[in-house]
Motif scaffolding. Sequence first.
Motif, mmCIF file in Angstrom:
data_model
loop_
_atom_site.group_PDB
_atom_site.id
_atom_site.type_symbol
_atom_site.label_atom_id
_atom_site.label_comp_id
_atom_site.label_asym_id
_atom_site.label_seq_id
_atom_site.Cartn_x
_atom_site.Cartn_y
_atom_site.Cartn_z
ATOM 1 N N LEU A 228 29.227 -5.919 6.950
ATOM 2 C CA LEU A 228 28.660 -7.145 7.519
ATOM 3 C C LEU A 228 28.851 -8.330 6.575
ATOM 4 C CD1 LEU A 228 25.337 -5.729 9.038
ATOM 5 C CD2 LEU A 228 27.274 -6.679 10.314
ATOM 6 N N VAL A 229 28.727 -8.084 5.284
ATOM 7 C CA VAL A 229 28.963 -9.158 4.312
ATOM 8 C C VAL A 229 30.419 -9.620 4.385
ATOM 9 C CG1 VAL A 229 29.114 -9.701 1.853
ATOM 10 C CG2 VAL A 229 27.110 -8.514 2.751
ATOM 11 N N GLY A 230 31.329 -8.662 4.520
ATOM 12 C CA GLY A 230 32.739 -9.037 4.671
ATOM 13 C C GLY A 230 32.955 -9.920 5.884
ATOM 14 N N PHE A 231 32.315 -9.557 6.996
ATOM 15 C CA PHE A 231 32.411 -10.399 8.196
ATOM 16 C C PHE A 231 31.826 -11.788 7.938
ATOM 17 C CE2 PHE A 231 30.076 -12.228 11.740
ATOM 18 C CZ PHE A 231 31.111 -12.466 12.637
ATOM 19 N N ARG A 232 30.661 -11.824 7.261
ATOM 20 C CA ARG A 232 29.986 -13.116 7.048
ATOM 21 C C ARG A 232 30.822 -14.039 6.171
ATOM 22 N NH1 ARG A 232 28.617 -17.272 7.575
ATOM 23 N NH2 ARG A 232 26.537 -18.254 7.626
ATOM 24 N N VAL A 233 31.536 -13.479 5.214
ATOM 25 C CA VAL A 233 32.411 -14.302 4.373
ATOM 26 C C VAL A 233 33.510 -14.933 5.224
ATOM 27 C CG1 VAL A 233 34.106 -14.245 2.508
ATOM 28 C CG2 VAL A 233 31.930 -13.036 2.251
ATOM 29 N N ILE A 234 34.111 -14.121 6.091
ATOM 30 C CA ILE A 234 35.165 -14.654 6.967
ATOM 31 C C ILE A 234 34.594 -15.711 7.901
ATOM 32 C CG2 ILE A 234 36.766 -14.067 8.824
ATOM 33 C CD1 ILE A 234 37.063 -11.310 7.529
ATOM 34 N N TRP A 235 33.428 -15.409 8.485
ATOM 35 C CA TRP A 235 32.829 -16.357 9.425
ATOM 36 C C TRP A 235 32.324 -17.605 8.700
ATOM 37 C CZ3 TRP A 235 33.955 -16.720 14.145
ATOM 38 C CH2 TRP A 235 33.157 -17.429 15.056
ATOM 39 N N GLY A 236 32.013 -17.469 7.430
ATOM 40 C CA GLY A 236 31.597 -18.623 6.656
ATOM 41 C C GLY A 236 32.731 -19.571 6.358
ATOM 42 N N LEU A 237 33.965 -19.111 6.553
ATOM 43 C CA LEU A 237 35.138 -19.956 6.330
ATOM 44 C C LEU A 237 35.705 -20.527 7.626
ATOM 45 C CD1 LEU A 237 36.973 -17.734 3.682
ATOM 46 C CD2 LEU A 237 35.567 -19.763 3.253
ATOM 47 N N MET A 238 35.530 -19.786 8.731
ATOM 48 C CA MET A 238 36.162 -20.213 9.976
ATOM 49 C C MET A 238 35.217 -20.231 11.170
ATOM 50 S SD MET A 238 38.422 -16.744 10.631
ATOM 51 C CE MET A 238 39.021 -17.301 12.213
ATOM 52 N N GLY A 239 33.923 -20.100 10.918
ATOM 53 C CA GLY A 239 32.954 -20.072 12.004
ATOM 54 C C GLY A 239 32.602 -21.461 12.508
ATOM 55 N N THR A 240 31.529 -21.522 13.279
ATOM 56 C CA THR A 240 31.077 -22.803 13.815
ATOM 57 C C THR A 240 30.433 -23.642 12.712
ATOM 58 O OG1 THR A 240 28.991 -21.780 14.497
ATOM 59 C CG2 THR A 240 30.746 -21.882 16.135
ATOM 60 N N ARG A 241 30.054 -24.822 13.062
ATOM 61 C CA ARG A 241 29.644 -25.856 12.103
ATOM 62 C C ARG A 241 28.614 -25.375 11.074
ATOM 63 N NH1 ARG A 241 27.219 -31.721 14.032
ATOM 64 N NH2 ARG A 241 26.785 -32.593 11.957
ATOM 65 N N TYR A 242 27.501 -24.844 11.525
ATOM 66 C CA TYR A 242 26.424 -24.492 10.595
ATOM 67 C C TYR A 242 26.579 -23.094 10.012
ATOM 68 C CZ TYR A 242 24.468 -28.682 12.642
ATOM 69 O OH TYR A 242 24.305 -29.973 13.065
ATOM 70 N N ALA A 243 27.577 -22.365 10.457
ATOM 71 C CA ALA A 243 27.866 -21.053 9.882
ATOM 72 C C ALA A 243 28.739 -21.167 8.635
ATOM 73 C CB ALA A 243 28.565 -20.170 10.913
ATOM 74 N N ARG A 244 29.456 -22.269 8.488
ATOM 75 C CA ARG A 244 30.406 -22.420 7.395
ATOM 76 C C ARG A 244 29.707 -22.729 6.077
ATOM 77 N NH1 ARG A 244 33.351 -25.332 11.439
ATOM 78 N NH2 ARG A 244 32.707 -27.316 10.480
#
Length: 244
Positions: A65-81
């Motif tokens: 899940l942390v691996g996913f969150r790192v990816i989503w923190g780079l390419m996710g929606t506005r407040y996820a980055r």
Amino acid sequence: MNDTSASRAEHEARTTATVRILVWDAPVRVFHWLMVASFAGAWLTAESERWRLLHVTLGYTMVGLVGFRVIWGLMGTRYARFSTFVRSPAAVVRYLTSLLKHQPERYVGHNPAGAIAILAMLLMTLAIGSTGWAVYNGAGGEWFEELHEGVANAMLALVALHVAAVLGSSVVHRENLVRPMITGYKSGETNEGVRSARWGVAALLVAGVIAWWWTQWQSAPQAPASNSSTGAVTDRRTNADRDD
């Protein structure tokens, strides 16, 4: 004069008017609650040999899940980055000072103090996962086992502090900060919301976690035969010896 004042008042009312906006997309919310469930389950099964496989499975789930969150923190929606909510130490100090003055700075997404807690929990999860892997595979000896337990205890303390801070901030900000992590919505200006909840990405995340759990379930060792069955086999063997 009066008309001008009235126009200004109307303009300020329009610009400051708040509506229900989407802030937390579905992947962020699903990630959050899967992490909560996985950490709680791993903590409760930490001392049980019977539930060792479940403990290990949930620990690896957290790392994934942390691996996913790192990816989503780079390419996710506005407040996820990360670029949106990770701020300088000066911003953290300024925000904490505003809380002490009972004049908290407003942030639509994560505030600077919350961002520090999130980053710390992500890093701690990786530390828990790496030390847990070493312990599970017999590497590092007793020292790694103690380190694994120590980091897990530190994680629990940080989680408790995070929950207390969220509840306290809800009081200071006069805004329920827990509900948006369930519904995704907060009050804000129209241009502050994100456009899509990205439910497709959230569904893929859930499917990936379930698939991982399924593979672990399939590879679980079979339960030994029950005592009654073993006893029956022993009795049959005894009777056969007597006949001979």
